[in-house]
Write a protein that holds these residues in place. Sequence first.
Motif, PDB file in Angstrom:
ATOM      1  N   UNK A 130       0.826  -1.205   0.000  1.00 34.42           N
ATOM      2  CA  UNK A 130       0.000   0.000   0.000  1.00 34.42           C
ATOM      3  C   UNK A 130       0.862   1.257   0.000  1.00 34.42           C
ATOM      4  N   UNK A 131       1.922   1.247   0.778  1.00 34.34           N
ATOM      5  CA  UNK A 131       2.802   2.402   0.835  1.00 34.34           C
ATOM      6  C   UNK A 131       3.505   2.666  -0.487  1.00 34.34           C
ATOM      7  N   UNK A 132       4.017   1.600  -1.130  1.00 37.30           N
ATOM      8  CA  UNK A 132       4.696   1.778  -2.416  1.00 37.30           C
ATOM      9  C   UNK A 132       3.707   2.236  -3.481  1.00 37.30           C
ATOM     10  N   UNK A 133       2.512   1.627  -3.510  1.00 35.46           N
ATOM     11  CA  UNK A 133       1.496   2.036  -4.478  1.00 35.46           C
ATOM     12  C   UNK A 133       1.128   3.507  -4.286  1.00 35.46           C
ATOM     13  N   UNK A 134       1.006   3.930  -3.032  1.00 40.99           N
ATOM     14  CA  UNK A 134       0.686   5.337  -2.752  1.00 40.99           C
ATOM     15  C   UNK A 134       1.809   6.255  -3.204  1.00 40.99           C
ATOM     16  N   UNK A 135       3.048   5.879  -2.912  1.00 44.32           N
ATOM     17  CA  UNK A 135       4.190   6.724  -3.264  1.00 44.32           C
ATOM     18  C   UNK A 135       4.313   6.886  -4.780  1.00 44.32           C
ATOM     19  N   UNK A 136       4.159   5.792  -5.524  1.00 42.75           N
ATOM     20  CA  UNK A 136       4.216   5.867  -6.984  1.00 42.75           C
ATOM     21  C   UNK A 136       3.070   6.725  -7.519  1.00 42.75           C
ATOM     22  N   UNK A 137       1.892   6.549  -6.935  1.00 43.48           N
ATOM     23  CA  UNK A 137       0.736   7.358  -7.341  1.00 43.48           C
ATOM     24  C   UNK A 137       1.006   8.839  -7.139  1.00 43.48           C
ATOM     25  N   UNK A 138       1.544   9.192  -5.993  1.00 38.92           N
ATOM     26  CA  UNK A 138       1.804  10.594  -5.682  1.00 38.92           C
ATOM     27  C   UNK A 138       2.819  11.193  -6.648  1.00 38.92           C
ATOM     28  N   UNK A 139       3.926  10.497  -6.860  1.00 41.63           N
ATOM     29  CA  UNK A 139       4.988  11.028  -7.730  1.00 41.63           C
ATOM     30  C   UNK A 139       4.478  11.229  -9.147  1.00 41.63           C
ATOM     31  N   UNK A 140       3.848  10.216  -9.716  1.00 42.09           N
ATOM     32  CA  UNK A 140       3.477  10.267 -11.130  1.00 42.09           C
ATOM     33  C   UNK A 140       2.250  11.131 -11.388  1.00 42.09           C
ATOM     34  N   UNK A 141       1.292  11.133 -10.477  1.00 42.90           N
ATOM     35  CA  UNK A 141       0.123  11.973 -10.706  1.00 42.90           C
ATOM     36  C   UNK A 141       0.421  13.440 -10.422  1.00 42.90           C
ATOM     37  N   UNK A 142       1.401  13.719  -9.586  1.00 48.82           N
ATOM     38  CA  UNK A 142       1.837  15.117  -9.445  1.00 48.82           C
ATOM     39  C   UNK A 142       2.455  15.613 -10.746  1.00 48.82           C
ATOM     40  N   UNK A 143       3.162  14.728 -11.465  1.00 48.39           N
ATOM     41  CA  UNK A 143       3.698  15.083 -12.784  1.00 48.39           C
ATOM     42  C   UNK A 143       2.548  15.417 -13.737  1.00 48.39           C
ATOM     43  N   UNK A 340     -10.125  17.135 -14.870  1.00 48.44           N
ATOM     44  CA  UNK A 340      -9.038  16.192 -14.609  1.00 48.44           C
ATOM     45  C   UNK A 340      -8.166  16.655 -13.457  1.00 48.44           C
ATOM     46  N   UNK A 341      -7.916  17.961 -13.388  1.00 43.50           N
ATOM     47  CA  UNK A 341      -7.088  18.486 -12.302  1.00 43.50           C
ATOM     48  C   UNK A 341      -7.696  18.159 -10.943  1.00 43.50           C
ATOM     49  N   UNK A 342      -9.024  18.311 -10.814  1.00 41.66           N
ATOM     50  CA  UNK A 342      -9.624  18.024  -9.500  1.00 41.66           C
ATOM     51  C   UNK A 342      -9.560  16.540  -9.171  1.00 41.66           C
ATOM     52  N   UNK A 343      -9.697  15.677 -10.201  1.00 45.13           N
ATOM     53  CA  UNK A 343      -9.600  14.237  -9.967  1.00 45.13           C
ATOM     54  C   UNK A 343      -8.191  13.840  -9.543  1.00 45.13           C
ATOM     55  N   UNK A 344      -7.201  14.416 -10.224  1.00 44.17           N
ATOM     56  CA  UNK A 344      -5.814  14.122  -9.863  1.00 44.17           C
ATOM     57  C   UNK A 344      -5.502  14.603  -8.452  1.00 44.17           C
ATOM     58  N   UNK A 345      -5.953  15.814  -8.140  1.00 46.53           N
ATOM     59  CA  UNK A 345      -5.692  16.358  -6.807  1.00 46.53           C
ATOM     60  C   UNK A 345      -6.345  15.498  -5.732  1.00 46.53           C
TER      61      UNK A 345
END
Length: 484
Positions: A130-143, A340-345
Amino acid sequence: MDGYQIFNWGLLFITFALMIYLGYLSSKMMKKDDEGGFLLAGRSLGAFVGAGTIVATGFSGWGFVGSPGATYQFGAIEILGNFFFAPAMMIAVLYFASFLQAKAVDMGSNTIPEYVAQIHGGGALGRAVQGLAALITIILLLVFLTSQIKAVALLGANWLDIDLTSSALLMIGVIIIYTMLGGLAAVAWTDTVMVVGMCLAAVMIIVQILTSIDLGEWESTLNAMDPELLNPTTGAHYGDSPAMVFLVLPYAFLFAAVLPFMAVRFLAFKPDVKLHKMGIYVAIFGALLSLVPVVGLYVKAQVPDLADPDNAMPVYLEQFMPPALEGLITLFILFAMKSTANSLLHTVASATSHDLRLALFRNVFKSQNLVLWINRFAVVILGVAALLMMLYAPPFMLSWLGILGTGTLLASFIGPVFISTFWQGSAWGALVAMLVGFFTSGYMMLFADVGWLVGPLTGCAVSSVCYVGVSLVTKRVAFQKAPV
């Protein structure tokens, strides 16, 4: 400030007030202090709202700015590629959503990283997943969020005649407010309002183009510039062969079915939602929005020397639309980008406040009221962080940056989310697959001279093999429900 500028500002503030009001209403409809209500809208999305939020999120800044820009640069092959998103989303709704929804409801999953952890057994290793999935999600969706904020800011600056920074602050500010208030319910309801406006904009654009140009002359002009624009012998940005554009269909299906900011909507559907009805709505919305990239070829014939292809849509609106319609259509395009911005955020904030919190501090925060405010506070912090990333990022092409973020995330999650729905692997398989997909797709997108989809799809293939292979030689554990 002239009359048209006053009109534009008036439109903006009216819609801002509507979005914030919808955020307020959705916050009142959530159960008091209910984190699930914030993260999944209380699993209350029906067919029309579900279809609206899926399509609005999928057809976004890249659809109204990035895709016309790519069409201007590379030609009609981008129009064909864009067209595949509508059937891909419909297939994901009709043939995958029910599988994911049923398992997530049974386990009590509130996010995609939590779903990944639970379906692979939970426990200490599940927390690492869960932690790794969250971290990857945060990094890539912030991009990806960075590209969306830039798209919104560019269009808003031209429309309102203000500087880029002020436009970005204005647009991301209102998104933060209503997302913080109502969570996914606010995001879904505002998305549905936005997608109706987006479809109206698409119709207006096509009518203007078809009534203002001779089709034969248009074709002759483009062929005289570059025969590759209408009759490509390569796949341009998709790869060496024209057939590479057909890779968009499986890519777009996986985009809708696997990416956390898209797939989380499947978790939020009503248990008795009519998916066939939702599929019809998705097809109608998607077909209309697939027409928008034609703008790129129109502007190419009229203004062939743009320094930045991503300016094709702003130039089109400024030079070829009456000022009143320009203002209205620009508002609808801003809707697309903000949807899309609100969904990503919301997804990035959920990964931070819910998934990282549970992975690192599972037994620390017990108060539901406190947890809800952590969720809301994360929306503010990450919204500001994405704004700063946009302001200080080097120049980039919007469509490319979007695929870098979403394609690499797709390569990371295809095994743990998609394959696991039909064949459950192990927690070690999920961990290895996410890391391999992340580095394979990221490296190919950044350093290899290949088409835009080759890197993500290669990452998907390698990650899937790793998921199955590692799972076969490690212990697989039955899924666990979320802790109460």
